[in-house]
Scaffold this active site. Structure first.
Site, PDB file in Angstrom:
ATOM      1  N   GLY B 216      11.984 -17.458 -20.927  1.00 13.35           N
ATOM      2  CA  GLY B 216      11.220 -18.594 -21.600  1.00 13.35           C
ATOM      3  C   GLY B 216      10.181 -18.794 -21.938  1.00 13.35           C
ATOM      4  O   GLY B 216       9.780 -17.443 -22.426  1.00 13.35           O
ATOM      5  N   SER B 217       9.188 -19.695 -21.997  1.00 10.37           N
ATOM      6  CA  SER B 217       8.051 -19.802 -22.952  1.00 10.37           C
ATOM      7  C   SER B 217       6.941 -18.843 -22.169  1.00 10.37           C
ATOM      8  O   SER B 217       6.068 -18.385 -22.677  1.00 10.37           O
ATOM      9  CB  SER B 217       7.553 -21.185 -22.723  1.00 10.37           C
ATOM     10  OG  SER B 217       8.426 -22.027 -23.136  1.00 10.37           O
ATOM     11  N   THR B 218       7.262 -18.463 -20.876  1.00  5.71           N
ATOM     12  CA  THR B 218       6.317 -17.275 -20.608  1.00  5.71           C
ATOM     13  C   THR B 218       6.326 -16.042 -21.385  1.00  5.71           C
ATOM     14  O   THR B 218       5.313 -15.233 -21.478  1.00  5.71           O
ATOM     15  CB  THR B 218       6.706 -16.933 -19.313  1.00  5.71           C
ATOM     16  OG1 THR B 218       7.695 -16.284 -19.113  1.00  5.71           O
ATOM     17  CG2 THR B 218       6.513 -18.048 -18.015  1.00  5.71           C
ATOM     18  N   LYS B 220       6.095 -16.198 -24.366  1.00  2.00           N
ATOM     19  CA  LYS B 220       5.124 -16.456 -25.704  1.00  2.00           C
ATOM     20  C   LYS B 220       4.048 -15.712 -25.503  1.00  2.00           C
ATOM     21  O   LYS B 220       3.179 -15.296 -26.765  1.00  2.00           O
ATOM     22  CB  LYS B 220       4.899 -17.913 -25.745  1.00  2.00           C
ATOM     23  CG  LYS B 220       6.022 -18.686 -26.284  1.00  2.00           C
ATOM     24  CD  LYS B 220       5.823 -19.958 -26.228  1.00  2.00           C
ATOM     25  CE  LYS B 220       7.307 -21.030 -26.688  1.00  2.00           C
ATOM     26  NZ  LYS B 220       7.109 -22.519 -26.183  1.00  2.00           N
TER      27      LYS B 220
END
Lengths: 473, 487
Positions: B216-218, B220
């Site tokens: 997920g966004s981690t 990024k």
């Protein structure tokens, strides 16, 4: 014509070979002392103290060996000096092995778990050994000459057939019907006795028929093909051994009898073609039965894939456990009493006793043991070579070959060389029939060798010689 | 008749010879194989014939051995606080084999290791029984406790590293199991084993090392690293010229949505990370292309099947993919997967100014007389980003905690950087999303801890799930525990 040349070329001399009884006695001392050390060793390894039965065991084995030796000295003074010590050594070590497995807590607990009481087998085995020595003595004392057996050729055949067929009428144990059960007394394994009696029959029969079997044949592609009607006996024995295989599901016994017969046939006729026929027939028969007879088929599969049992859960893990025992023993073994061959669990002290040898004595001890068996066979064949009468030759070679085949089949089975069969290692394994029959076998071989090595009686004064006697002044 | 007799003698000799050859084959050639066959019970009998060495955390033994009345196995393995330490120790069972450190360091623990030969000889001479050596781990008992308690009855995992050395400080996985209960050979042990095998929640799965999730966004953080390393932007406060809405490349105007109405149009990197813009990072990934993104991910440890701590971690994947999928992978979706350990590695590399240290949990192996047999030295794994770029990322992550999605992780008086993540999964993203939080704390002596926490599913309402709310407090507790013990 000088009388000196005649004496030099004759094979029967009045001087004769030394009796070698003292050699036998010296070897016997080793054959008794070695198992005693083994016994002490087990005790020290298992409980850090000398086993309490040590004295009784040593004295017992010593007595048996001593009685055997004295009787041989009296009744078969020229007998082969190695056979008695070798058999004593194996019998003694067998007793130690059985006693060692009696001490197994694991076997005791498994037995309890399965709901029957665990019995020590060593005392019984010692008793059987004593009976066996008694039979050994009886054979030496009462069998004045092995040629007497020749008279009983056809009676032997009948007795052997009865012994072989009888187990069919008794309930089988663990898939193989090889026992005659006498209620209240126990069970005997007639196959072990049939081995000797059949050898007598084959020897007597072949001695009479050898010329017909050997000479009346056609030559075809370098092989002497026997006439159709002469094929009769071999086919009968072949069918019989296949029947044993099918009805008693006993691979070992059928292989043993057929092998013994082919060997004796070959020796009697000196025709290689019999060997070829024998091999073809046994291979064909074994292949067919191995494929279609479920019990034999299971054993063949267990031999081909010993470790499959762990993944499929089907069949027995005995073969795998036996191989583990041998492998874990390595070159020098774990030492007496320190292995875990009792993991084999079922039949650890009978069919699989050799695995204990493998684990605790290692490659070195196992090879030594195999060589001891090899020596017994070698002495047997040597007896056959030395024997002067065809019946004695045939009987000696038949018994030796049967012994060799049995050792091969059993040791090969537990080492995964060939499929496992329901036979026991001669002298080592727990089982009364086996030890008694094998001592009888040794007795007969010793009797033949005694006759063979015995110096001929001094030639009777020749009337011719007297006639040409120079008249002295 | 003597000629055939001699031949028969040879035949009998051949039979004996065949036996001798076979015997050599079994007892010499194949001996080792048979001796160590996994079904050969002698192996277990030997293993449990004496007390096993122990696994040690912070000077305390977390394992033990007790005497049993079994014939085969004199001793049985015990575990203190088994469920909490299970991901570290795994199990050593008399019947069901062993795993993890128990299996990998088995020779030391049983005392069979060649390096213990001298010890063994001395013990034999002095009449002492053979003893096993100990395995001293890098773990921090307080951090582990914080992680395990923080996860509570939720399904999830925590991995915490010391970014400066790569030492694993915490490794927790829930739901867990008690290895003590499967160590023996009793009926109860078997029952428990069967129950664990059939367990729907897979309690025996070491989620911190061996389960890979969409990050997920981690993820990024990796995408931002790639952007800076490849010079896509020169600064983190420079506008990224990203449109809103943003359509995935090579698709028929399929939009990549943000979570809610957040200021992502032409946002700076700092701002995009603060509010977690999918559009910005999706575009960065697409602009860089699959090859460059994959290269950067691999520097962080993705696509490495052999991350051994020594317990091997599952492979985290950033695969070769087409353009729209690669854009999705850039925000930690699509076929992009990572283990909690992997995300802790990403965070630790950033916290350690760009240097990623090889993660490990066995500090040293010790002989029974406490002599050190082997000491693990910290080893550099790679340099995924330059020191200056790493500091830029730290700056961005600290903004996230200061005033972004990660405010829950703030610790008074300590600089904390973090990143939340909410990973969609399941068919049509129907399943409860995974809540992620990765963070590090920093003191004047560098960063002593980087932690990744994932919470797999929860009864919490779907829209309520955000890494910030669920996972951040767990990560925070772990960081606090490490900071406290470091003092």
């Amino acid at each position: 014509m000088s009388s000196a040349t005649t004496t030099a070329t004759t094979t029967i001399s009045t001087v004769g070979p030394p009796s070698r009884r003292n050699t036998e006695l010296a070897l016997l001392v080793f054959a008794v002392v070695i198992p005693c050390f083994a016994y002490a060793n087990v005790g020290l390894a298992l409980s850090d103290e000398m086993p309490s039965g040590m004295l009784g065991y040593g004295v017992g084995l010593g007595l048996l060996a001593g009685v055997g030796h004295l009787v041989v000295r009296k009744f078969a003074p020229y007998a082969d000096p190695l056979l008695l010590p070798l058999a004593t050594l194996l019998n003694g070590l067998g007793l130690v092995l059985i006693w060692r497995l009696d001490q197994s807590e694991r076997l005791a607990r498994t037995a309890k778990f399965q709901g029957f009481t665990f019995q020590a087998s060593a005392p019984n085995q010692l008793l059987f050994s004593a009976i066996a020595i008694a039979l050994f003595v009886a054979v030496l004392v009462f069998l004045k000459d092995h040629r007497i057996l020749q008279r009983y050729t056809y009676i032997s055949m009948v007795v052997a057939l009865i012994l072989l067929v009888a187990p069919i009428f008794f309930p089988g144990k663990n898939g193989a019907k090889i026992w005659i059960v006498i209620p209240g007394l126990g069970s005997i394994q007639p196959g072990e006795f049939a081995k000797i009696i059949l050898a007598v029959f084959f020897a007597g029969y072949l001695m009479v028929k050898r010329d017909a079997l050997a000479l009346a044949s056609r030559r075809f592609m370098g092989l002497y093909l026997p006439r159709g009607r002469d094929l009769g006996p071999i086919i009968v024995v072949w069918v019989l051994s296949l029947l044993i295989l099918v009805f008693e599901t006993d691979l070992g016994t059928s292989l043993l009898f057929f092998g013994m017969f082919v060997v004796m046939l070959y020796v009697a006729t000196e025709r290689t073609s019999w060997i070829v026929f024998g091999l073809l027939m046994s291979a064909g028969g074994a292949a067919v039965v191995g494929t279609f007879e479920p019990h034999v088929h299971v054993r063949v599969m267990a031999w081909l894939h010993p470790f499959d049992v762990f993944t499929t859960g089907q069949g027995t893990e005995q073969i795998a456990q036996s191989l583990f025992a041998f492998g874990s023993g390595g070159v020098f073994g774990t030492g007496w009493g320190q292995g875990h061959s009792d993991l084999i669990s079922f039949a650890a002290n009978s069919d699989f006793i050799f695995a204990t040898v493998g684990e605790e004595l290692g490659l070195a001890g196992t090879m030594a043991m195999l060589l001891v068996y090899g020596l017994i066979v070698e002495r047997g064949v040597r007896t056959a070579l030395a024997a002067r009468d065809p019946f004695g030759k045939l009987l000696a070679v038949g018994l030796s070959a049967a012994f060799a085949i049995q050792v091969f089949v059993v040791a090969g089975g537990v080492m995964g060389l060939i499929p496992m069969t329901g036979m026991t290692m001669p002298f080592l394994a727990q089982g009364g029939s086996s030890v008694i029959a094998n001592w009888a076998l040794i007795a007969i071989l010793m009797k033949i060798s005694d006759t063979a090595r015995r110096p001929a009686p001094a030639p009777a004064p020749s009337p011719d010689a007297e006639m040409t006697q120079v008249v002295r002044p | 008749m003597n000629k055939p007799l001699r031949r028969i003698a040879i035949f009998c000799g051949l039979l004996v010879l065949a036996l001798l050859v076979r015997d050599n084959w079994v007892q010499f050639v194949q001996a080792d194989e048979l001796k160590n066959h996994k079904k050969n019970r002698r192996v277990q009998i030997a293993t449990y014939s004496k007390p096993r060495g122990d696994i040690i955390v912070d000077g305390q033994r977390i394992t033990g051995s007790t005497k049993t009345d079994s014939i085969d196995f004199k001793y049985k393995r015990t575990y203190k606080n088994g469920p909490m330490w299970a991901p570290v120790t795994s199990y050593a069972s008399q019947v069901f084999g062993s795993r993890g450190i128990e299996a990998l360091e088995d020779k030391i623990l049983t005392g069979e290791d060649d390096r213990l030969f001298f010890n063994r000889t001395i013990d034999m001479v002095t009449g002492k029984g053979k003893k096993g050596g100990d395995v001293v781990t890098t773990l921090n008992a307080k951090a582990q406790e914080a992680a395990f308690k923080g996860l509570g009855d939720k399904k999830g995992a925590v991995a915490a590293l010391d970014p400066r050395t790569g030492k694993i400080l915490a490794l927790a996985s829930t739901p867990s199991y008690d290895p003590s209960k499967i160590a023996g050979s009793s009926k109860e042990d078997e029952k428990e084993w069967k129950r664990l095998l059939a367990d729907k929640d897979k309690a025996m799965l070491n989620r911190a090392l061996q389960e890979s999730y969409p990050p997920g966004s981690t993820f990024k953080l990796v995408t931002a690293s790639a952007a800076l390393e490849n010079g896509l932007y020169s600064g983190i406060d420079e506008p990224t010229k990203s449109p809103l809405p943003y359509y995935l490349p090579d698709t028929n105007k399929q939009p990549l949505n943000n979570e809610g109405d957040i200021p992502c149009k032409n946002a700076t990197l700092r701002e995009a990370l603060r509010v977690s813009c999918n559009t910005v990072f999706g575009k960065i990934s697409a602009d860089l292309g699959n090859k460059k993104m994959k290269e950067e991910a691999e520097k962080f440890g993705f696509n490495d099947p052999k991350v051994d701590t020594p317990t091997r971690a599952a492979e985290s994947k950033y695969p070769k993919d087409n353009r729209p999928q690669n854009a999705m992978a850039g925000i930690g979706q699509a076929s992009n997967t990572a283990t909690p350990l992997q995300m802790a590695m990403v965070t630790s590399a950033i916290a350690n100014n760009g240097k990623l240290m090889q993660p490990y949990m066995v500090d040293k192996l010790r002989a029974p007389n406490l002599n050190v047999i082997e000491q693990t030295e910290p080893k550099e794994y790679s340099r995924p980003l330059s020191s200056s770029n790493a500091q830029k990322l730290q700056d961005m992550m600290e903004t996230v905690v200061e005033k972004g999605t990660g405010t829950m992780a703030q610790i008074d008086g300590v600089k904390v950087g973090g990143k939340t993540g909410t990973a969609q999964h399941g068919e049509n993203n129907k399943a409860n999303p995974y809540a992620w939080f990765v963070s590090y704390a920093k003191t004047d002596k560098g960063s002593p801890v980087a932690v990744a926490c994932v919470i797999e599913s929860s009864d919490t309402l779907r829209d309520d799930i955000a890494g910030g709310k669920l996972a951040a407090p767990v990560a925070k507790a772990v960081m606090e525990a490490v900071l406290k013990t470091a003092k």
